[in-house]
Design an enzyme around this catalytic site. Structure first.
Site, PDB file in Angstrom:
ATOM      1  N   GLU A   1       0.822  -1.206   0.000  1.00 22.93           N
ATOM      2  CA  GLU A   1       0.000   0.000   0.000  1.00 22.93           C
ATOM      3  C   GLU A   1       0.859   1.260   0.000  1.00 22.93           C
ATOM      4  OE1 GLU A   1      -2.451  -3.364   1.502  1.00 22.93           O
ATOM      5  OE2 GLU A   1      -0.455  -2.589   1.978  1.00 22.93           O
TER       6      GLU A   1
ATOM      7  N   HIS B   1     -10.398  -6.370   9.758  1.00 21.99           N
ATOM      8  CA  HIS B   1     -11.054  -6.263   8.454  1.00 21.99           C
ATOM      9  C   HIS B   1     -12.504  -5.790   8.576  1.00 21.99           C
ATOM     10  CE1 HIS B   1      -7.760  -9.105   7.707  1.00 21.99           C
ATOM     11  NE2 HIS B   1      -7.837  -8.768   6.423  1.00 21.99           N
TER      12      HIS B   1
END
Length: 337
Positions: free
Chosen positions: A65, A134
């Site tokens: 990322e 998540h």
């Protein structure tokens, strides 16, 4: 609106339509992220785009990322309009320097000599046992940090209009879509997010909340998944003569204070519902702004949010901490005389 305004679409389909239109109209728009090309996005956020635009403009990236969001910032400053997908908002910590010290600040730090016209799309929310890393929303974290616009659609119609606006915006936009609302086969959506969506492009301005249900007795301010849970609670309460107004914020930055204040002036009662953490978050911010602007308007106030705990994996525990329609109904009843 065109003759196709009755055409029903899921939220993911509406998002993809907006992205495809903008890519056809502007060669500088491209999409990059993990599993967005061959897989089509794990939440169908790019489904079908690869077939039309190819790997040069729909790009799978390594699991880094830091690298690809930094690359998106650079591409935006060079004149392109990248859309970079952070697969789960929970991963923001890996790339926070790129997001906050570069994407959000570089226009200011350069004395407005560069713009950063990029969109960060990211999946948010729980309700499907994906545990603490998540399942967060973290709306408040991004809204707290200056320099980014923050968008949270709750319906397909809103998702398309807000996406068009996000891609065309000359500032960085964080576009947060709730997984439960996308309309994907393995995660059934509630009634509500699938709506009529015109085929032609249209925009929804940022900072313009939507009154999803008009009412006279109490104002519920919320966003994302909890728009639909609030509407469910409002339908139940109508049988008992409690008339609930439901405001869908649609964007946190900018925040439509005027619509909230106008509603509270009418009802005198406020319930704020959020799927983010309770402390230092959206619920407290909305209530504070109402109290600062109209201190005499409020007769009663309640707020619902995630307790300050990691999101549990166990479904019964997860259901316990995420407010549902029954929780919203109870909170509304507490505000009634």
């Amino acid at each position: 609106m065109s003759d196709d305004e009755g055409r029903q679409a899921t939220m993911s389909t509406a998002m993809v339509e907006a992205i495809a239109t903008e890519m056809r109209d502007n060669d500088e728009v491209f999409y990059m992220g993990e599993d967005v090309a061959d897989y089509g996005g794990i939440f169908d956020s790019t489904d079908g785009l690869l077939e039309e635009f190819g790997h040069d403009r729909i790009m799978d990236v390594p699991i880094s990322e830091t690298a690809y969001i930094g690359a998106a910032v650079g591409a935006a400053q060079a004149g392109m309009r990248p859309i970079a997908e952070l697969m789960f908002v929970d991963f923001f910590g890996v790339c926070m320097d790129q997001l906050y010290n570069q994407m959000a600040k570089n226009t200011y730090m350069s004395g407005a000599n560069v713009n950063v016209p990029m969109v960060l799309t990211t999946a948010v929310g729980g309700t499907y046992s994906d545990a603490a890393q998540h399942s967060q929303t973290l709306y408040g974290t991004f809204a707290h940090l200056p320099g980014m616009k923050v968008v949270v659609p709750s319906t397909a119609y809103d998702a398309k209009g807000l996406m068009h606006n996000a891609i065309r915006d000359d500032d960085p936009v964080v576009y947060m879509f709730h997984k439960r609302l996308m309309g994907i086969g393995w995660m059934p959506a509630p009634d509500g997010p699938k709506t009529a969506v015109p085929e032609e492009p249209y925009t929804i301005p940022f900072g313009q909340a939507d009154i999803k249900r008009e009412g006279a007795d109490v104002t519920v301010v919320t966003l994302g998944l909890h728009v639909h849970r609030a509407l469910e609670a409002a339908a139940k309460l109508a049988d008992d003569g409690i008339d609930v107004e439901v405001i869908d914020l649609r964007t946190l930055v900018p925040l439509d204070e005027a619509t909230i204040l106008e509603s509270v002036q009418k009802t005198g009662r406020l319930v704020v519902v959020d799927e983010d953490y309770r402390s230092f978050g959206l619920t407290g911010e909305v209530i504070s702004r109402v109290v600062e602007a109209e201190p005499d308007a409020l007769e009663a106030v309640e707020r619902l949010a995630i307790p300050d705990v990691p999101l549990p994996y166990a479904r019964p525990l997860e259901n316990r901490v995420i407010p549902d329609s029954d929780d919203i109904e109870d909170a509304i009843r507490k505000t009634q005389p």
